[in-house]
Design a protein around this motif. Sequence first.
Motif, PDB file in Angstrom:
ATOM      1  N   LYS A  42       0.836  -1.205   0.000  1.00  0.00           N
ATOM      2  CA  LYS A  42       0.000   0.000   0.000  1.00  0.00           C
ATOM      3  C   LYS A  42       0.870   1.253   0.000  1.00  0.00           C
ATOM      4  N   ARG A  43       1.963   1.227   0.765  1.00  0.00           N
ATOM      5  CA  ARG A  43       2.875   2.376   0.770  1.00  0.00           C
ATOM      6  C   ARG A  43       3.485   2.590  -0.608  1.00  0.00           C
ATOM      7  N   ALA A  44       3.605   1.507  -1.371  1.00  0.00           N
ATOM      8  CA  ALA A  44       4.163   1.605  -2.719  1.00  0.00           C
ATOM      9  C   ALA A  44       3.096   1.920  -3.770  1.00  0.00           C
ATOM     10  N   GLY A  45       1.857   2.147  -3.310  1.00  0.00           N
ATOM     11  CA  GLY A  45       0.794   2.528  -4.231  1.00  0.00           C
ATOM     12  C   GLY A  45      -0.001   1.374  -4.786  1.00  0.00           C
ATOM     13  N   ILE A  46       0.145   0.173  -4.171  1.00  0.00           N
ATOM     14  CA  ILE A  46      -0.552  -1.025  -4.657  1.00  0.00           C
ATOM     15  C   ILE A  46      -1.530  -1.476  -3.575  1.00  0.00           C
ATOM     16  N   LEU A  47      -2.809  -1.511  -3.898  1.00  0.00           N
ATOM     17  CA  LEU A  47      -3.849  -1.833  -2.920  1.00  0.00           C
ATOM     18  C   LEU A  47      -4.362  -3.255  -3.111  1.00  0.00           C
ATOM     19  N   LEU A  48      -4.475  -3.969  -1.980  1.00  0.00           N
ATOM     20  CA  LEU A  48      -5.257  -5.198  -1.921  1.00  0.00           C
ATOM     21  C   LEU A  48      -6.559  -4.826  -1.226  1.00  0.00           C
ATOM     22  N   PRO A  49      -7.630  -4.616  -1.958  1.00  0.00           N
ATOM     23  CA  PRO A  49      -8.851  -4.106  -1.333  1.00  0.00           C
ATOM     24  C   PRO A  49      -9.487  -5.102  -0.380  1.00  0.00           C
ATOM     25  N   ALA A  50     -10.004  -4.577   0.735  1.00  0.00           N
ATOM     26  CA  ALA A  50     -10.754  -5.351   1.736  1.00  0.00           C
ATOM     27  C   ALA A  50      -9.857  -6.394   2.383  1.00  0.00           C
ATOM     28  N   SER A  51     -10.210  -7.667   2.285  1.00  0.00           N
ATOM     29  CA  SER A  51      -9.455  -8.759   2.896  1.00  0.00           C
ATOM     30  C   SER A  51      -9.585  -9.980   1.998  1.00  0.00           C
ATOM     31  N   ALA A  52      -8.808 -11.005   2.322  1.00  0.00           N
ATOM     32  CA  ALA A  52      -8.894 -12.235   1.525  1.00  0.00           C
ATOM     33  C   ALA A  52     -10.291 -12.844   1.618  1.00  0.00           C
ATOM     34  N   ARG A  53     -10.872 -12.831   2.820  1.00  0.00           N
ATOM     35  CA  ARG A  53     -12.232 -13.369   2.998  1.00  0.00           C
ATOM     36  C   ARG A  53     -13.249 -12.542   2.225  1.00  0.00           C
ATOM     37  N   ALA A  54     -13.065 -11.228   2.227  1.00  0.00           N
ATOM     38  CA  ALA A  54     -13.989 -10.369   1.495  1.00  0.00           C
ATOM     39  C   ALA A  54     -13.906 -10.609  -0.008  1.00  0.00           C
ATOM     40  N   GLN A  55     -12.684 -10.794  -0.507  1.00  0.00           N
ATOM     41  CA  GLN A  55     -12.531 -11.071  -1.928  1.00  0.00           C
ATOM     42  C   GLN A  55     -13.153 -12.412  -2.296  1.00  0.00           C
ATOM     43  N   ASP A  56     -13.051 -13.369  -1.392  1.00  0.00           N
ATOM     44  CA  ASP A  56     -13.692 -14.660  -1.638  1.00  0.00           C
ATOM     45  C   ASP A  56     -15.208 -14.517  -1.646  1.00  0.00           C
TER      46      ASP A  56
END
Length: 365
Positions: free
Chosen positions: A31-45
Amino acid sequence: MARRVFLHIGAPKTGSTFVQHVLWRNRRALKRAGILLPASARAQDAAMTDLRQVPWRDADLRWTWDRLAAKARDWPGDVIISNEGLGGASSAQAARAVESLRPAEVHVVVAGRDLWRTLPSTWQQSIRARSGWRFGAFLGAVERGEFETFWENYTANRMLRRWGDLVPAERRHLVTVPPPGAPYDTLWHRFAGIMGIPDDLCELEAPTSNPSLGAAEAEVLRRVNLALGDRYPLRRPYQEVVQRHLVDSVLRQREDGLKFGVGLDRAGWVVDLAEQQIKELRDYPCRVVGDLAELRPTSMKNSRSPDELDDGQVLATAIETIVAMLEQAEALSTRADRRYEEILARVRTRVDGGVRRRLRRAGRR
């Protein structure tokens, strides 16, 4: 507005667990490098199950695909969505997903693994998802062309057609899974290169053990699935009870299990399928990271099928499994008793302290 969105859509059993572990473990650095993993792994599932409208989606899940897509669109940099279940989406569902992320530059990332390893792992995955068919029946269905789900949901070719055709050729990426014996970080660096993640940004750990079930253990689970009837349906009830207490706590922990796989009598068939798969992928315009030759089976050794086990072998494994589950139940009970005593002690301390304080206040009055 997101600049680029990378959709890592599968296939299952291609090292996705390891890649996702690295991503989520280094989420803050990314995220500090400008790359987002939105929400969480469970949320993405959960969003994946909403997109695909699968019958086993839990009714109380709050994360939908539209909600995840909105979170991705709001980020000003790059976004990574990674879930191997996405590859099983229909053409219409895939189109909806890609459209929901625009005007970002959408990339599709698919991983492929050689069929000699994919076939037995796919059958085992189906058994761990409550199926009850025999290994030989599974192979026969694939061989006769009666199980299209295998090609649709577990191989790269058709996933690329459904998803890759929705984006320009330069945004389609095929990652080949390295053969056994390759450095553990090879797969990660292939993914990281696609997504523009610097080599020194993420901390890597050797992948945690994710052992496959042995032949006897898989056969025990298959028979348990058949005996369950309507009890513990997919997805959450089965995961929370059978997967947690039987598979993860006992069956996967057994050592020296008899390995199983495709027999050498079918080696020629698997090799022919692999060559056909390689030809299709070579003709499909996409960026290959790795080498299509890695999709050719290597180290093709003979192994026993779970179907060949006699009832005595299965019974012995089942009895050992019951013993291990008794030990697990005892450990859980002991842990619960200890936790109860700790809570009770804290409550007593607070009550006693409150009584003393009230007495002191009464004495002062």
